[in-house]
Design a protein around this motif. Structure first.
Motif, PDB file in Angstrom:
ATOM      1  N   ASP A   1     -12.450 -12.899   1.770  1.00 40.37           N
ATOM      2  CA  ASP A   1     -12.238 -12.147   2.601  1.00 40.37           C
ATOM      3  C   ASP A   1     -12.268 -10.602   3.319  1.00 40.37           C
TER       4      ASP A   1
ATOM      5  N   ASP B   1      -3.371 -14.821   6.314  1.00 37.61           N
ATOM      6  CA  ASP B   1      -3.722 -13.555   6.181  1.00 37.61           C
ATOM      7  C   ASP B   1      -3.481 -13.376   4.762  1.00 37.61           C
ATOM      8  N   LEU B   2      -3.463 -14.561   4.366  1.00 39.70           N
ATOM      9  CA  LEU B   2      -3.018 -14.103   2.568  1.00 39.70           C
ATOM     10  C   LEU B   2      -3.170 -15.640   2.361  1.00 39.70           C
TER      11      LEU B   2
ATOM     12  N   ARG C   1      -7.157  -9.779  -0.182  1.00 41.79           N
ATOM     13  CA  ARG C   1      -5.740 -10.829   0.538  1.00 41.79           C
ATOM     14  C   ARG C   1      -5.550 -12.332  -0.464  1.00 41.79           C
TER      15      ARG C   1
ATOM     16  N   THR D   1       2.129  -6.404   3.153  1.00 47.13           N
ATOM     17  CA  THR D   1       1.211  -7.062   2.538  1.00 47.13           C
ATOM     18  C   THR D   1       1.282  -6.614   0.853  1.00 47.13           C
TER      19      THR D   1
END
Length: 392
Positions: free
Chosen positions: A132, A150-151, A284, A323
């Protein structure tokens, strides 16, 4: 945020992929097993809340094509006397009726629907580690491949690899019962179709439903010490029948005869749960479904809660300004409800709480979030506006 990696292609992961794609995100599913329906062979029941979540994903048709509906529940005591008979959930709406089906069939159908919508599902992609960073999260797989997004969503079940990165100290706990599943063909029908019968036996909790073609789908929950992994691996259907039938014969109910007539599809597992308060997030990374909140099967809500997770997570990511806000909101909305389910289901399995026959809609009474669930799942509603208005 645009790219989402989903680890795990079961109910939670594939439903999350469908929801995220509908919300406009690029999503890829990474599934450790090589096939689409790798599973113990057990069945499950989707409750009306789970079916409502599927409807928001435009996935009702692929699931109602499987299994059979359940519209009422009968409860018997150990003498065979009827304690209650009540409707189940949204029995009047064909799309929201409870549904009984095999877990592997559900997984295969959801994966096929995801592929039909252009979602990539990588089979045989077993997660090894996660890196991460400030600019993204990278998944490293045992075959040497990597994927960056991104996640990263950990939907990889009870023994989640993602959870070991988020909360390495968390260990799934035995919930007090061994759970047997099986199928018995050519069962004599003794009541209306679309009914599940629950038996509060003296030595076991038992339940069965008869499919339209006369096959009984049944389960038994038996207290005692957990079975060791080698006992489960080495045991045979005959072993499990020999263990169960004498216990069930103590009661004047149909349970013993149903199990005695079962074929070779008799399975057993230990009821297991994730302790409440387990961390779900780190940077994330986020856990959903059984990876985050596995519960004993006593309430029958595991798959339905995972489907709720999928819709609500996608809406949080769609509607929140960033997020971190989205994931915080998701946890705020989900944790009270799913941890209540862990507690109630675990108490039933341990014998510290006997369930009422059913709530007014066939559900466990006073489950947190029930009043606002319809608005929360409604795809067109803005989840931030609903929260601000106090409707969820």
């Amino acid at each position: 945020m645009a790219r989402v990696l989903v680890i795990g292609g079961g109910t939670a992961g594939t439903a999350a992929a469908l929801a995220l794609r509908k919300a406009g995100f690029e999503v890829t599913v990474h599934e450790a097993h090589p096939g689409s329906a790798e599973d113990l062979g057990a069945f499950l029941t989707l409750a009306s809340n789970g079916m409502r979540a599927l409807a928001q994903l435009d996935a009702s048709a692929v699931v109602t094509a499987l299994g059979f509906p359940l519209t009422s529940m009968r409860v018997l005591d150990d003498s065979g006397a009827e304690l209650a008979q009540v409707p189940l959930g949204e029995a009047a709406d064909p799309l929201l009726q409870y549904r009984c089906l095999r877990r592997g069939d559900l997984t295969a159908a959801l994966q096929a629907e995801a592929a039909h919508r252009g979602i990539v599902i990588r089979h045989g992609a077993r997660l090894a580690s996660v890196q991460d960073g400030a600019d993204g999260v990278t998944a490293h797989f045992t075959d040497g491949s990597t994927a960056t997004g991104d996640l990263l969503i950990g939907a990889d079940g009870l023994n989640s690899t993602v959870r070991r990165h988020i909360s390495p100290e968390t260990v799934p706990c035995y919930a007090g019962q061994r759970v047997f599943y099986g199928y018995t063909g050519a069962t004599e029908r003794t009541g209306p179709q679309a009914r599940i019968t629950m038996v509060r036996g003296s030595t076991a909790a038992f339940g069965y439903a008869v499919s339209p073609d006369g096959e009984a789908y049944w389960f038994a929950r038996v207290g005692g010490e957990p079975l060791e992994a080698d006992e489960i691996a080495d045991g045979s259907p005959a072993d499990w029948r020999e263990l169960l039938v004498p216990l069930l014969r103590k009661d004047a109910t149909p349970a013993a005869d149903i199990v005695a007539a079962a074929g070779d599809e008799v399975m057993v597992t230990n009821a297991t749960e994730i302790p409440a308060g387990t961390p779900w997030r780190s940077g994330r990374l986020l856990l959903i479904g059984d990876a985050a909140h596995a519960a004993s099967p006593a309430t029958g809500q595991g798959a339905s809660m995972a489907l709720e997770d999928a819709v609500i997570l996608a809406k949080c990511l769609r509607d929140a300004p960033d997020t971190d806000t989205a994931l915080s909101l998701y946890e705020e909305l989900r944790r009270p409800r799913v941890e209540h389910n862990i507690t109630v289901s675990g108490n039933i399995s341990r014998g510290t709480h006997a369930p009422s026959p059913a709530g007014p809609r066939g559900t466990t009474p006073a489950r947190p979030g029930e009043d606002g669930l319809i608005r929360l799942l409604e795809w067109e509603s803005d989840i931030l506006e609903e929260q601000a208005a106090g409707t969820v």
